[in-house]
Write an enzyme that holds these catalytic residues in place. Structure first.
Site, mmCIF file in Angstrom:
data_model
loop_
_atom_site.group_PDB
_atom_site.id
_atom_site.type_symbol
_atom_site.label_atom_id
_atom_site.label_comp_id
_atom_site.label_asym_id
_atom_site.label_seq_id
_atom_site.Cartn_x
_atom_site.Cartn_y
_atom_site.Cartn_z
ATOM 1 N N ASP A 160 -4.091 5.879 5.940
ATOM 2 C CA ASP A 160 -4.591 6.969 6.389
ATOM 3 C C ASP A 160 -5.645 6.560 7.811
ATOM 4 O O ASP A 160 -5.239 6.121 8.547
ATOM 5 C CB ASP A 160 -5.280 7.860 5.498
ATOM 6 C CG ASP A 160 -5.812 9.059 5.634
ATOM 7 O OD1 ASP A 160 -5.775 9.406 6.733
ATOM 8 O OD2 ASP A 160 -5.898 9.915 4.654
ATOM 9 N N GLU A 176 0.761 -1.089 0.057
ATOM 10 C CA GLU A 176 0.086 -0.007 -0.096
ATOM 11 C C GLU A 176 0.775 1.217 -0.212
ATOM 12 O O GLU A 176 2.100 1.219 0.553
ATOM 13 C CB GLU A 176 -0.923 -0.064 1.250
ATOM 14 C CG GLU A 176 -1.984 0.923 1.469
ATOM 15 C CD GLU A 176 -2.968 1.171 0.444
ATOM 16 O OE1 GLU A 176 -2.420 1.637 -0.676
ATOM 17 O OE2 GLU A 176 -3.967 1.161 0.620
ATOM 18 N N ASP A 177 0.465 2.158 -0.678
ATOM 19 C CA ASP A 177 1.121 3.440 -0.661
ATOM 20 C C ASP A 177 1.135 4.364 0.750
ATOM 21 O O ASP A 177 2.116 4.734 1.329
ATOM 22 C CB ASP A 177 0.689 4.493 -1.809
ATOM 23 C CG ASP A 177 -0.661 4.804 -1.975
ATOM 24 O OD1 ASP A 177 -1.500 4.025 -1.152
ATOM 25 O OD2 ASP A 177 -1.229 5.537 -2.544
HETATM 26 P P1 IMP Z 1 -7.669 5.231 3.970
HETATM 27 O O1 IMP Z 1 -8.576 4.335 3.571
HETATM 28 O O2 IMP Z 1 -8.001 6.618 4.782
HETATM 29 O O3 IMP Z 1 -6.632 4.519 4.951
HETATM 30 O O4 IMP Z 1 -6.744 5.827 2.548
HETATM 31 C C1 IMP Z 1 -5.877 5.189 1.966
HETATM 32 C C2 IMP Z 1 -5.883 5.845 0.538
HETATM 33 O O5 IMP Z 1 -6.202 7.041 0.357
HETATM 34 C C3 IMP Z 1 -4.353 5.618 0.010
HETATM 35 O O6 IMP Z 1 -4.325 4.375 -0.709
HETATM 36 C C4 IMP Z 1 -4.308 6.716 -1.007
HETATM 37 O O7 IMP Z 1 -4.736 6.360 -2.143
HETATM 38 C C5 IMP Z 1 -5.445 7.789 -0.275
HETATM 39 N N1 IMP Z 1 -4.669 8.783 0.502
HETATM 40 C C6 IMP Z 1 -4.561 8.809 1.892
HETATM 41 N N2 IMP Z 1 -3.904 9.888 2.311
HETATM 42 C C7 IMP Z 1 -3.353 10.330 1.045
HETATM 43 C C8 IMP Z 1 -2.721 11.615 1.047
HETATM 44 O O8 IMP Z 1 -2.132 12.356 1.837
HETATM 45 N N3 IMP Z 1 -2.188 11.819 -0.416
HETATM 46 C C9 IMP Z 1 -2.633 11.289 -1.470
HETATM 47 N N4 IMP Z 1 -3.495 10.112 -1.452
HETATM 48 C C10 IMP Z 1 -3.872 9.743 0.029
#
Ligand code: IMP
Length: 180
Positions: free
Chosen positions: A108, A104-105
């Protein structure tokens, strides 16, 4: 490294490429420690599109046989999480009975990783491990264990090294942060 403009927003330099590469060296060693010499063939899953650069850099450093599959999920709109995880492109390979390493990149809220872990276990994966380039620990609120984390960052919106702002900014080798 200069300030960059993507759509309507400016981003300033945040993490230079050499620091990203060193963090990937270290996290790859941890993965190797757990998998080198294994008798099964684990599947590395690249979460498109953000993890393309990280996955390719990680793969170059792995010292065990593995397969690579991709999946595309989406939960972000602009600079915010929507809270709903959509599957844009289904898994390209079979994970039944296999050990899986999700690449995963950035983690968040953890919504994406949680949805993906549930999906892979439902498809019969024997084990699901998570390897992420970045983690925002102040936002992450799930119980899913993050097995391998290369770098932690504060709660800020970043781009570069695969990460985008509305599809722009993925190609930069360094990471930039929103300049407000
Ligand atoms: P989560 O589901 O909230 O954990 O978010 C994960 C996904 O949201 C990542 O795979 C990214 O594609 C996107 N994401 C979360 N934070 C960032 C950021 O700071 N910049 C760009 N994409 C983000």
């Amino acid at each position: 490294m200069d300030r960059i403009k993507l759509h309507d927003k400016f981003f300033r330099p945040f993490i230079p490429n050499d620091r990203i590469e060193s963090a990937i060296d270290a996290v790859a060693e941890k993965v190797n420690l757990d998998f080198e010499g294994c008798e099964d063939i684990p599947v590395v899953i690249c979460t498109l599109t953000g993890a393309i650069m990280f996955t390719s850099e990680l793969l170059k450093r792995l010292r065990f046989q593995c397969e690579v599959s991709c999946i595309k999920l989406s939960s972000y709109q602009g600079t915010r999480s929507t809270g709903t995880v959509l599957t844009m492109l289904g898994l390209t390979g079979d994970v039944k009975g296999r050990r899986v390493i999700i690449c995963e990149d950035i983690v968040d809220t953890g919504n994406t990783i949680l949805a993906l872990q549930e999906m892979l276990l439902a498809q019969g994966a024997a084990e699901v491990r998570i390897c992420t380039l970045l983690l925002k620990p102040d936002v992450y609120d799930k119980d899913v264990k993050l097995d391998y984390v290369a770098m932690e960052i504060p709660n800020a919106f970043i781009v570069g090294f695969g990460l985008d702002y509305d599809e722009l900014g993925r190609q930069y080798k360094d990471i930039y942060v929103l300049d407000q």
